[in-house]
Design a protein around this motif. Structure first.
Motif, PDB file in Angstrom:
ATOM      1  N   GLU A  85       0.751  -1.389  -0.025  1.00 31.64           N
ATOM      2  CA  GLU A  85       0.035   0.110  -0.089  1.00 31.64           C
ATOM      3  C   GLU A  85       0.831   1.276   0.162  1.00 31.64           C
ATOM      4  O   GLU A  85       0.428   2.386  -0.710  1.00 31.64           O
ATOM      5  N   LEU A  86       2.080   1.270   0.798  1.00 34.89           N
ATOM      6  CA  LEU A  86       2.726   2.232   0.541  1.00 34.89           C
ATOM      7  C   LEU A  86       3.615   2.682  -0.760  1.00 34.89           C
ATOM      8  O   LEU A  86       3.575   3.705  -1.171  1.00 34.89           O
ATOM      9  N   PHE A  87       3.806   1.672  -1.432  1.00 33.72           N
ATOM     10  CA  PHE A  87       4.296   1.618  -2.816  1.00 33.72           C
ATOM     11  C   PHE A  87       3.180   2.375  -3.607  1.00 33.72           C
ATOM     12  O   PHE A  87       3.423   3.375  -4.618  1.00 33.72           O
ATOM     13  N   ARG A  88       1.957   1.947  -3.673  1.00 35.62           N
ATOM     14  CA  ARG A  88       0.608   2.360  -4.205  1.00 35.62           C
ATOM     15  C   ARG A  88       0.528   3.801  -4.038  1.00 35.62           C
ATOM     16  O   ARG A  88       0.116   4.561  -4.820  1.00 35.62           O
ATOM     17  N   ALA A  89       0.884   4.347  -2.622  1.00 35.72           N
ATOM     18  CA  ALA A  89       0.556   5.781  -2.307  1.00 35.72           C
ATOM     19  C   ALA A  89       1.496   6.494  -3.147  1.00 35.72           C
ATOM     20  O   ALA A  89       1.273   7.841  -3.242  1.00 35.72           O
ATOM     21  N   HIS A  90       2.818   6.046  -2.962  1.00 41.40           N
ATOM     22  CA  HIS A  90       3.869   6.933  -3.533  1.00 41.40           C
ATOM     23  C   HIS A  90       4.166   6.855  -5.163  1.00 41.40           C
ATOM     24  O   HIS A  90       4.734   7.853  -5.699  1.00 41.40           O
ATOM     25  N   PHE A  91       3.504   5.801  -5.941  1.00 41.97           N
ATOM     26  CA  PHE A  91       3.740   5.583  -7.066  1.00 41.97           C
ATOM     27  C   PHE A  91       3.017   5.251  -8.087  1.00 41.97           C
ATOM     28  O   PHE A  91       2.064   4.811  -7.660  1.00 41.97           O
ATOM     29  N   ARG A  92       2.953   5.695  -9.427  1.00 43.52           N
ATOM     30  CA  ARG A  92       1.992   5.915 -10.199  1.00 43.52           C
ATOM     31  C   ARG A  92       1.636   4.330 -10.451  1.00 43.52           C
ATOM     32  O   ARG A  92       0.491   3.812 -10.805  1.00 43.52           O
ATOM     33  N   VAL A  93       2.623   3.670 -10.655  1.00 41.23           N
ATOM     34  CA  VAL A  93       2.823   2.067 -11.049  1.00 41.23           C
ATOM     35  C   VAL A  93       3.485   1.080  -9.942  1.00 41.23           C
ATOM     36  O   VAL A  93       4.442   1.816  -9.586  1.00 41.23           O
ATOM     37  N   SER A  94       3.025   0.609  -9.385  1.00 43.65           N
ATOM     38  CA  SER A  94       3.770  -0.494  -8.552  1.00 43.65           C
ATOM     39  C   SER A  94       3.321  -1.875  -8.850  1.00 43.65           C
ATOM     40  O   SER A  94       2.353  -2.264  -9.328  1.00 43.65           O
ATOM     41  N   LYS A  95       4.538  -2.668  -8.779  1.00 48.25           N
ATOM     42  CA  LYS A  95       4.603  -4.206  -9.043  1.00 48.25           C
ATOM     43  C   LYS A  95       5.147  -4.780  -8.036  1.00 48.25           C
ATOM     44  O   LYS A  95       6.152  -4.407  -7.545  1.00 48.25           O
ATOM     45  N   ALA A  96       4.590  -6.237  -7.826  1.00 49.69           N
ATOM     46  CA  ALA A  96       5.494  -7.028  -6.955  1.00 49.69           C
ATOM     47  C   ALA A  96       6.002  -8.224  -7.725  1.00 49.69           C
ATOM     48  O   ALA A  96       5.368  -8.922  -8.590  1.00 49.69           O
ATOM     49  N   ILE A  97       7.337  -8.524  -7.744  1.00 47.18           N
ATOM     50  CA  ILE A  97       7.979  -9.582  -8.617  1.00 47.18           C
ATOM     51  C   ILE A  97       8.924 -10.522  -7.797  1.00 47.18           C
ATOM     52  O   ILE A  97       9.634  -9.884  -7.041  1.00 47.18           O
ATOM     53  N   LYS A  98       8.686 -11.787  -7.997  1.00 47.52           N
ATOM     54  CA  LYS A  98       9.537 -12.500  -7.251  1.00 47.52           C
ATOM     55  C   LYS A  98      10.480 -13.369  -8.236  1.00 47.52           C
ATOM     56  O   LYS A  98       9.773 -14.253  -8.874  1.00 47.52           O
ATOM     57  N   PRO A  99      11.729 -12.994  -8.708  1.00 47.85           N
ATOM     58  CA  PRO A  99      12.377 -13.567  -9.644  1.00 47.85           C
ATOM     59  C   PRO A  99      12.356 -15.000  -9.472  1.00 47.85           C
ATOM     60  O   PRO A  99      12.584 -15.315  -8.252  1.00 47.85           O
ATOM     61  N   LYS A 100      12.882 -15.762 -10.682  1.00 44.08           N
ATOM     62  CA  LYS A 100      13.194 -17.025 -10.534  1.00 44.08           C
ATOM     63  C   LYS A 100      14.226 -17.194  -9.673  1.00 44.08           C
ATOM     64  O   LYS A 100      14.529 -18.275  -9.170  1.00 44.08           O
TER      65      LYS A 100
END
Length: 231
Positions: A190-205
């Motif tokens: 939620e903090l990322f969504r509040a501060h950035f226009r685009v927010s994504k969660a990524i778990k790299p291989k």
């Protein structure tokens, strides 16, 4: 004696996993200091964040694999020389960590605690008022195993990285932060969504399956003070 035997078994299992890990082998083959390079590589290839000519700040940089990856991205592409680990590069990399950092050609390193005002001042002096294109943070506290305590310490580092980004990122810049699933994770999303226009969660291989590690990426500040969009 039973405890020691169990410990030896755990250590042996970890060592076996480590030496047979394909990303460890690839890092050794390609000259990266750790398998972490492939975490950033996948994030970058997915979102196209890092390009020659940028200013990148690497927080929690030791042992240096992320700075190595960025450095190779900045190596000039002329005459097929792109991806060089040494020589000229087109871009600026400023790395910071509590731990010692074996020098990487072309990377400016600051040793200290990002949470301390004096160290932050050194970093800001190195940035020199220039708008930062990308902040990458592999910072993580030493986890205690007490969920609420660990969540608070992780959140503190993420909030500091966001605060730094608000002050120094370009309007269209990006922040990549390591976080952990568990207590407090949804609040960080939620903090990322509040501060950035685009927010994504990524778990790299390259993140081990059993690890709760994941990465939050924010692109484009909702409010920015550091500069205008880059061309």
């Amino acid at each position: 004696m039973k405890v020691k035997t169990k410990s030896k078994k755990v250590n042996k299992a970890w060592l076996n996993d480590h030496v047979t890990d394909p990303y460890v082998r690839l890092a050794q083959k390609e000259g990266f200091r750790s398998r972490a390079a492939y975490k950033l590589k996948e994030i970058d290839e997915t979102l196209q964040l890092i390009r020659p000519g940028q200013l990148v700040v690497d927080l929690g940089a030791a042992p240096g694999a992320w700075s190595q990856y960025v450095r190779r991205k900045f190596a000039p592409k002329e005459a097929g020389a792109g991806g060089a680990a040494t020589g000229a590069l087109n871009g600026t990399i400023i790395a910071l960590d509590l731990l010692e950092f074996e020098p990487i050609e072309g990377v400016q390193f600051i040793q200290g605690d990002f949470r301390e005002a004096e160290v932050l001042a050194q970093l800001e002096a190195a940035v020199g008022g220039r708008p930062v294109d990308v902040v990458i943070s592999d910072m993580a506290p030493n986890l205690s195993g007490i969920a609420s305590h660990d969540a608070a310490r992780i959140a503190d580092l993420v909030e500091l990285a966001i605060d730094f980004s608000q002050q120094h990122l370009r309007k269209d810049g990006a922040l990549v932060c390591k976080v952990f699933h568990g207590s407090g994770y949804s609040q960080l999303v939620e903090l990322f969504r509040a501060h950035f226009r685009v927010s994504k969660a990524i778990k790299p291989k390259a993140s081990r399956d059993r690890s709760s590690e994941t990465f939050l990426v924010g692109i484009g500040l909702k409010t920015a003070t550091a500069g205008t969009a880059s061309g």
